[in-house]
Design an enzyme around this catalytic site. Structure first.
Site, PDB file in Angstrom:
ATOM      1  N   HIS A 135       0.859  -1.181   0.000  1.00  0.00           N
ATOM      2  CA  HIS A 135       0.000   0.000   0.000  1.00  0.00           C
ATOM      3  C   HIS A 135       0.903   1.242   0.000  1.00  0.00           C
ATOM      4  O   HIS A 135       2.034   1.187   0.485  1.00  0.00           O
ATOM      5  CB  HIS A 135      -0.826  -0.054   1.286  1.00  0.00           C
ATOM      6  CG  HIS A 135      -1.877   0.987   1.427  1.00  0.00           C
ATOM      7  ND1 HIS A 135      -1.606   2.248   1.901  1.00  0.00           N
ATOM      8  CD2 HIS A 135      -3.209   0.961   1.180  1.00  0.00           C
ATOM      9  CE1 HIS A 135      -2.736   2.951   1.940  1.00  0.00           C
ATOM     10  NE2 HIS A 135      -3.720   2.184   1.502  1.00  0.00           N
ATOM     11  N   ASP A 213       3.002  -4.514   8.077  1.00  0.00           N
ATOM     12  CA  ASP A 213       1.796  -3.702   7.912  1.00  0.00           C
ATOM     13  C   ASP A 213       0.608  -4.646   8.127  1.00  0.00           C
ATOM     14  O   ASP A 213       0.286  -5.460   7.262  1.00  0.00           O
ATOM     15  CB  ASP A 213       1.792  -3.111   6.494  1.00  0.00           C
ATOM     16  CG  ASP A 213       0.486  -2.405   6.162  1.00  0.00           C
ATOM     17  OD1 ASP A 213      -0.502  -2.563   6.911  1.00  0.00           O
ATOM     18  OD2 ASP A 213       0.447  -1.716   5.125  1.00  0.00           O
ATOM     19  N   GLN A 216      -4.719  -4.894   7.280  1.00  0.00           N
ATOM     20  CA  GLN A 216      -5.824  -5.752   6.825  1.00  0.00           C
ATOM     21  C   GLN A 216      -5.918  -7.059   7.602  1.00  0.00           C
ATOM     22  O   GLN A 216      -6.797  -7.875   7.316  1.00  0.00           O
ATOM     23  CB  GLN A 216      -5.690  -6.056   5.327  1.00  0.00           C
ATOM     24  CG  GLN A 216      -5.791  -4.846   4.416  1.00  0.00           C
ATOM     25  CD  GLN A 216      -7.188  -4.191   4.430  1.00  0.00           C
ATOM     26  OE1 GLN A 216      -8.173  -4.765   4.894  1.00  0.00           O
ATOM     27  NE2 GLN A 216      -7.269  -2.968   3.917  1.00  0.00           N
ATOM     28  N   LYS A 239     -10.183  -0.282  10.936  1.00  0.00           N
ATOM     29  CA  LYS A 239     -10.390  -1.458  10.088  1.00  0.00           C
ATOM     30  C   LYS A 239     -10.749  -2.684  10.918  1.00  0.00           C
ATOM     31  O   LYS A 239     -10.786  -3.808  10.420  1.00  0.00           O
ATOM     32  CB  LYS A 239      -9.131  -1.728   9.258  1.00  0.00           C
ATOM     33  CG  LYS A 239      -8.877  -0.641   8.197  1.00  0.00           C
ATOM     34  CD  LYS A 239      -7.744  -1.040   7.298  1.00  0.00           C
ATOM     35  CE  LYS A 239      -7.200   0.094   6.464  1.00  0.00           C
ATOM     36  NZ  LYS A 239      -8.112   0.559   5.420  1.00  0.00           N
ATOM     37  N   CYS A 377      -4.909   2.765  -3.372  1.00  0.00           N
ATOM     38  CA  CYS A 377      -3.573   3.169  -2.866  1.00  0.00           C
ATOM     39  C   CYS A 377      -2.528   2.095  -3.152  1.00  0.00           C
ATOM     40  O   CYS A 377      -1.659   1.810  -2.323  1.00  0.00           O
ATOM     41  CB  CYS A 377      -3.600   3.497  -1.380  1.00  0.00           C
ATOM     42  SG  CYS A 377      -4.642   4.886  -1.000  1.00  0.00           S
TER      43      CYS A 377
HETATM   44  N1  C6P Z   1      -6.364   0.704   2.929  1.00  0.00           N
HETATM   45  C1  C6P Z   1      -8.299   0.405   1.509  1.00  0.00           C
HETATM   46  O1  C6P Z   1      -9.424   0.715   1.096  1.00  0.00           O
HETATM   47  P1  C6P Z   1      -4.767   3.923   7.344  1.00  0.00           P
HETATM   48  O2  C6P Z   1      -5.316   4.839   6.301  1.00  0.00           O
HETATM   49  O3  C6P Z   1      -3.507   4.463   7.968  1.00  0.00           O
HETATM   50  O4  C6P Z   1      -5.774   3.498   8.345  1.00  0.00           O
HETATM   51  O5  C6P Z   1      -4.373   2.552   6.594  1.00  0.00           O
HETATM   52  C2  C6P Z   1      -3.497   2.589   5.503  1.00  0.00           C
HETATM   53  C3  C6P Z   1      -3.314   1.222   4.946  1.00  0.00           C
HETATM   54  C4  C6P Z   1      -2.073   0.608   5.082  1.00  0.00           C
HETATM   55  N2  C6P Z   1      -1.863  -0.646   4.640  1.00  0.00           N
HETATM   56  C5  C6P Z   1      -2.831  -1.362   4.053  1.00  0.00           C
HETATM   57  C6  C6P Z   1      -2.537  -2.769   3.607  1.00  0.00           C
HETATM   58  C7  C6P Z   1      -4.098  -0.793   3.864  1.00  0.00           C
HETATM   59  O6  C6P Z   1      -5.048  -1.512   3.270  1.00  0.00           O
HETATM   60  C8  C6P Z   1      -4.342   0.530   4.296  1.00  0.00           C
HETATM   61  C9  C6P Z   1      -5.659   1.202   4.041  1.00  0.00           C
HETATM   62  C10 C6P Z   1      -7.668   1.247   2.589  1.00  0.00           C
HETATM   63  O7  C6P Z   1      -7.699  -0.573   1.074  1.00  0.00           O
HETATM   64  C11 C6P Z   1      -7.628   2.687   2.169  1.00  0.00           C
HETATM   65  S1  C6P Z   1      -6.744   2.945   0.675  1.00  0.00           S
END
Ligand code: C6P
Length: 420
Positions: A135, A213, A216, A239, A377
């Site tokens: 991401h 990371d 998910q 999430k 992203c």
């Molecule tokens: N993915 C999706 O719709 P934040 O924004 O900091 O809570 O998470 C960022 C992020 C980092 N790593 C992974 C693997 C992610 O999936 C995400 C967020 C959302 O897939 C928004 S693009």
């Protein structure tokens, strides 16, 4: 009257049940006359009543700033905030709560590691290993660092549209002056579940620092930082049933101790002189300013809720939805599916030959079906796959196979409409 254990046992057999869905008031609504089918959980999940209540209770009874006041409310707020930290440590099996830094989310956690750990521990010519399925939040912070101190980014390739990491090439990549390996646990576009414990073990053998990371995977599967053996791990509360604006960065104690502050301000100091400041020890050293107290309390309630259901049961349910979605969507004509066929998380990306992902998602919204369309992203991954965007269904424990069937039906109807 059911005991908590009975209720947990009951709910585990009924993930996706009408009874469980009653815990999520938002799900019970119509969008343009159609029942809402919410399948955009990889973007953010919905919040159960117990989380909403915990936040409300805090504001109604205990609201105060933490770590500062001596009065009763401040003590209660501090206890709740630090209690949430202990809960988060237990949730990921960290050996101590000092290893838990509250952040705004995954993105801030990774930026913190890059700027605090990276700036002092890396030097020009060092390499940072990422994967092609990262991401932006696990690419851009490292690119910023690369511009600042002259390190280089290298990417472990994926094998193709089946979305697996090319593990045969891992050794080749690990031997190239790599000092950090930052990897996603579950890909938010492909649904791939990466073998993070194995990857961390391989990296560690060569003294490489590892960053996971877990955006998910937290709240979707069991998560044990000691079993994974990572040095850092970041995730977002929103999430996994908690509010937005709160997340966790886990860092190994010795690493956090040696790291400089990430931001300066209140909360994180021991003493300030006009020209010199001394700092508290981690984790407070990394929590400048008034933190998201209500968010941390909501996160604790979310962790309690999720563990009542059981993360193994949630993982099974999610994966079943993912596999089922793959099976059912693959029966549509003119569809291309991305990511693994069998071993997949509860999300699925696809493209229709004749309908742009944005048009599709706009059209499905008319029927109450919430999907996500775009690059998620993951622009470098999209380029690698030779596409610009995908449509994505992503489920959670309150979703059902029936909703997947309905989604397939709605997508099929949109497809027929566009092909005239
Ligand atoms: N993915 C999706 O719709 P934040 O924004 O900091 O809570 O998470 C960022 C992020 C980092 N790593 C992974 C693997 C992610 O999936 C995400 C967020 C959302 O897939 C928004 S693009």
């Amino acid at each position: 009257m059911l005991t908590e254990t009975d209720r947990a046992a009951h709910l585990q057999t009924t993930l996706g049940s009408a009874e469980l869905r009653q815990d999520f008031p938002i799900l019970d609504q119509e969008i343009r006359g159609n029942p809402l089918i919410y399948l955009d959980n990889a973007a953010t999940t919905q919040k159960p009543r117990s989380v909403l209540k915990a936040i409300r209770d805090y504001y109604e009874n205990d609201n105060s700033n933490v770590h500062r006041g001596i009065h009763a409310l401040s003590q209660r707020a501090t206890e709740a905030y630090e209690g949430a930290r202990e809960r988060a440590a237990a949730f990921i099996n960290a050996s101590r709560s000092e290893e838990i830094v509250f952040t705004r989310g995954t993105t801030e956690g990774i930026n913190l590691v890059a700027q605090s750990w990276g700036r002092v521990n890396l030097k020009p010519g060092d390499k940072i290993l990422l994967t092609e399925m990262e991401h932006h939040s696990n690419i851009v912070p490292w690119q910023l660092l690369a511009e600042q101190i002259g390190v280089e980014l290298v990417y472990l390739p994926i094998t193709g549209e089946d979305g697996m990491l090319d593990l045969n090439r891992l050794d080749e990549f690990l031997s190239r002056d790599v000092k950090v390996f930052a990897m996603t646990h579950i890909s938010n576009t492909l649904g791939t579940i990466n073998p993070v414990a194995w990857l961390c073990q391989r990296a560690r053998r060569q003294g490489i620092v590892t960053v996971v990371d877990a955006a998910q995977s937290a709240g979707h599967s069991p998560l044990d930082v000691q079993a994974i053996g990572c040095d850092f791990l970041a995730f977002s509360g929103h999430k996994m049933c908690a509010p937005t604006g709160i997340g966790v960065l886990y860092g190994r104690k010795d690493l956090l101790e040696a790291m400089p502050p990430y931001q300066g301000g209140g909360e994180m100091i021991l003493s300030v002189d006009f020209h010199k400041t001394t700092f508290k020890r981690p984790p407070l050293k990394f929590e400048a300013g008034t933190p998201n107290i209500a968010g941390a309390i909501g996160l604790k309630a979310a962790m309690d809720y999720i563990d009542t259901l059981g993360r193994e049961a949630i993982f099974e349910h999610d994966c079943d939805l993912g596999r089922y979605a793959y099976q059912q969507f693959s029966q549509l004509d003119g569809i291309r599916l991305y990511g693994p066929v069998q071993e997949r998380a509860g999300l699925l990306s696809f493209l229709l030959t004749d309908v742009h992902a944005h048009d599709l998602v706009t059209a499905t919204d008319q029927k109450g079906l919430a999907l996500r369309g775009g690059h998620h992203c993951n622009q470098p991954l999209m380029r690698k796959l030779g596409i610009e965007s995908t449509a994505r269904v992503s489920g959670y424990f309150y979703n059902t196979r029936k909703e997947i069937d309905q989604a397939v039906e709605i997508v099929n109807a949109v497809q027929r409409f566009f092909s005239g």
